[in-house]
Design an enzyme around this catalytic site. Sequence first.
Site, PDB file in Angstrom:
ATOM      1  N   HIS A  97       0.856  -1.189   0.000  1.00 36.69           N
ATOM      2  CA  HIS A  97       0.000   0.000   0.000  1.00 36.69           C
ATOM      3  C   HIS A  97       0.891   1.239   0.000  1.00 36.69           C
ATOM      4  CE1 HIS A  97      -2.919   2.960   1.237  1.00 36.69           C
ATOM      5  NE2 HIS A  97      -3.870   2.091   0.947  1.00 36.69           N
ATOM      6  N   GLU A 154      -3.904   1.595  -7.293  1.00 33.04           N
ATOM      7  CA  GLU A 154      -4.292   2.566  -6.260  1.00 33.04           C
ATOM      8  C   GLU A 154      -3.587   3.891  -6.525  1.00 33.04           C
ATOM      9  OE1 GLU A 154      -4.673   1.879  -2.242  1.00 33.04           O
ATOM     10  OE2 GLU A 154      -6.151   0.339  -2.598  1.00 33.04           O
TER      11      GLU A 154
HETATM   12  P1  PGA Z   1      -9.886   5.179   0.556  1.00 32.07           P
HETATM   13  O1  PGA Z   1      -8.544   4.315   0.671  1.00 32.07           O
HETATM   14  O2  PGA Z   1     -11.008   4.238   0.297  1.00 32.07           O
HETATM   15  O3  PGA Z   1      -9.967   5.876   1.890  1.00 32.07           O
HETATM   16  O4  PGA Z   1      -9.634   6.130  -0.560  1.00 32.07           O
HETATM   17  C1  PGA Z   1      -8.306   3.236  -0.198  1.00 32.07           C
HETATM   18  C2  PGA Z   1      -7.075   2.545   0.242  1.00 32.07           C
HETATM   19  O5  PGA Z   1      -6.247   3.154   0.938  1.00 32.07           O
HETATM   20  O6  PGA Z   1      -6.892   1.363  -0.107  1.00 32.07           O
END
Ligand code: PGA
Length: 227
Positions: A97, A154
């Site tokens: 992440h 992401e």
């Molecule tokens: P969010 O985060 O849904 O708060 O945008 C997604 C993530 O960090 O995987």
Amino acid sequence: MKVIIANWKSQKSAAEAEAWLTTFARQVTSIDPKLQIVIAPPMPLVGLVAGWLKSLKLSQIQLGVQDLSPFPPGSYTGATSTQNLEGFDVKWAIFGHSERRRYFHETHQQIANKVEQALQASMSPVVCVDEADIVSQMVAIDEKLHSRCYVAYEPVAAIGSGQQEPVDHVVQVGNAITSQFKPRTIMYGGSVSAGSIKEYLQVTDGVIVATHSQDVSDFISVIHAAI
Ligand code: PGA
């Protein structure tokens, strides 16, 4: 099958997690079989959540973790190995992440090692990538393992910001990843909400939901809007 992962990040006490699951069990009597719901709680709550999923008969929810040790069980103080999680039926593990890359300085190679640990323990690895690091991240992972990885696109700007990533861009990045690396599936994460989940699930195999998974009613709305 579409996967929806609730990533709780470093939030929730044990009492709050129990209250969340209790409310979920009371309010959601059936989940569309086309959806696989996954909860990824903070590490100290994993064993507790495993127990509550059983006692509340939430058999349609699977358990995930937000990280793992890149090493096998051994002398690695502070790390959580797959052995530590035995018996909790953890099926998913999120890796790489952007918050882990940024704040914990994780490298592509460490993430690749974590993927191997997860696969050896029969967990499904979800590898998060931003457009800028896709190639370097994927080449660090043994090519033979690519087809067993769930790759989650992401975009950093969309995480926790409410900023919508255009769906056609998700498609474009997903296609680029698929054609080059042939992962098991493409997922998406970044400000997914009840208002946007359907379009993202139309073009991916799953989503990671953080902000809108913190509050149980909010998350139930997200699930109901998914299909
Ligand atoms: P969010 O985060 O849904 O708060 O945008 C997604 C993530 O960090 O995987």
